[in-house]
Design a protein around this motif. Structure first.
Motif, mmCIF file in Angstrom:
data_model
loop_
_atom_site.group_PDB
_atom_site.id
_atom_site.type_symbol
_atom_site.label_atom_id
_atom_site.label_comp_id
_atom_site.label_asym_id
_atom_site.label_seq_id
_atom_site.Cartn_x
_atom_site.Cartn_y
_atom_site.Cartn_z
ATOM 1 N N UNK A 1 0.979 -1.235 0.141
ATOM 2 C CA UNK A 1 -0.090 -0.032 -0.029
ATOM 3 C C UNK A 1 0.840 1.243 -0.064
ATOM 4 N N UNK A 2 2.098 1.134 0.499
ATOM 5 C CA UNK A 2 3.051 2.196 0.336
ATOM 6 C C UNK A 2 3.414 2.433 -1.054
ATOM 7 N N UNK A 3 3.475 1.617 -1.718
ATOM 8 C CA UNK A 3 3.917 1.733 -3.386
ATOM 9 C C UNK A 3 3.066 1.073 -4.123
ATOM 10 N N UNK A 4 1.909 1.880 -4.552
ATOM 11 C CA UNK A 4 0.808 1.324 -5.133
ATOM 12 C C UNK A 4 0.892 1.092 -6.420
ATOM 13 N N UNK A 5 1.598 1.855 -7.128
ATOM 14 C CA UNK A 5 2.025 1.685 -8.637
ATOM 15 C C UNK A 5 2.964 0.454 -8.625
ATOM 16 N N UNK A 6 3.956 0.192 -8.187
ATOM 17 C CA UNK A 6 4.700 -0.937 -8.072
ATOM 18 C C UNK A 6 4.048 -2.284 -7.666
ATOM 19 N N UNK A 7 3.236 -2.078 -6.771
ATOM 20 C CA UNK A 7 2.466 -3.145 -5.935
ATOM 21 C C UNK A 7 1.662 -3.797 -7.018
ATOM 22 N N UNK B 1 1.677 -3.303 -10.499
ATOM 23 C CA UNK B 1 2.428 -3.635 -11.667
ATOM 24 C C UNK B 1 3.479 -4.452 -11.683
ATOM 25 N N UNK B 2 4.006 -4.757 -10.372
ATOM 26 C CA UNK B 2 5.054 -5.536 -10.326
ATOM 27 C C UNK B 2 5.146 -6.135 -8.919
ATOM 28 N N UNK B 3 4.013 -6.699 -8.420
ATOM 29 C CA UNK B 3 4.009 -7.090 -7.080
ATOM 30 C C UNK B 3 5.297 -8.285 -6.808
ATOM 31 N N UNK B 4 5.450 -9.239 -7.344
ATOM 32 C CA UNK B 4 6.493 -10.129 -7.195
ATOM 33 C C UNK B 4 7.849 -9.390 -6.972
ATOM 34 N N UNK B 5 8.181 -8.391 -7.763
ATOM 35 C CA UNK B 5 9.473 -7.823 -7.235
ATOM 36 C C UNK B 5 9.277 -7.218 -5.961
ATOM 37 N N UNK B 6 8.524 -6.470 -5.766
ATOM 38 C CA UNK B 6 7.938 -5.574 -4.560
ATOM 39 C C UNK B 6 8.157 -6.685 -3.319
ATOM 40 N N UNK B 7 7.459 -8.054 -3.615
ATOM 41 C CA UNK B 7 7.498 -8.798 -2.628
ATOM 42 C C UNK B 7 8.810 -9.281 -2.266
ATOM 43 N N UNK B 8 9.866 -9.476 -3.340
ATOM 44 C CA UNK B 8 11.265 -9.885 -3.243
ATOM 45 C C UNK B 8 11.956 -8.946 -2.442
ATOM 46 N N UNK B 9 11.540 -7.579 -2.630
ATOM 47 C CA UNK B 9 12.337 -6.547 -1.947
ATOM 48 C C UNK B 9 11.875 -6.630 -0.616
ATOM 49 N N UNK B 10 10.557 -6.609 -0.082
ATOM 50 C CA UNK B 10 10.249 -6.639 1.140
ATOM 51 C C UNK B 10 10.872 -7.944 1.851
ATOM 52 N N UNK B 11 11.044 -9.033 1.239
ATOM 53 C CA UNK B 11 11.527 -10.159 1.996
ATOM 54 C C UNK B 11 13.044 -9.906 2.302
ATOM 55 N N UNK B 12 13.836 -9.370 1.497
ATOM 56 C CA UNK B 12 15.188 -8.633 1.425
ATOM 57 C C UNK B 12 15.177 -7.727 2.795
#
Length: 105
Positions: free
Chosen positions: A33-39, A41-52
């Motif tokens: 929710x803090x990154x709605x556009x990336x969230x 359009x490319x949620x898997x990348x955002x998920x990986x960034x979040x895990x890291x």
């Protein structure tokens, strides 16, 4: 005595790890929710960034905890406490055995 692993020290480490894990429990939905556009359009990348991010944060927190316990000599103090409590329990057990032996005589 100093080389023994303290039961309390080991338990303290487990509790800290559990608390840190619970605090950092993944909540990807809120993060997205803090990154709605990336969230969207490319949620898997955002998920990986979040895990890291969580892994780095957890590592940092545990490193700080390790520094604190070294500075405060927590391990040696808890090891000494374990030793003293074990000695007290042994003396109490010896006392109870002696007391029971005297009553049965």
């Amino acid at each position: 005595m100093e080389n023994q692993n303290s039961k309390r020290f080991n338990k303290l480490g487990q509790v800290v790890e559990k608390v840190v894990s619970k605090i950092l429990e993944p909540n990807l939905k809120n993060f997205r929710s803090n990154f709605p556009t990336i969230g969207t359009e490319n949620s898997s990348v955002l998920g990986d960034i979040y895990k890291q991010f969580l892994m780095i944060l957890q590592t940092s927190i545990m490193s700080e905890f390790d520094l604190i316990q070294e500075e405060r000599q927590i391990k040696s103090k808890l090891t000494k406490l374990d030793y003293l409590l074990d000695q007290k329990a042994k003396r109490y057990q010896d006392y109870q055995e002696k007391k029971n032996k005297n009553h049965s005589s």
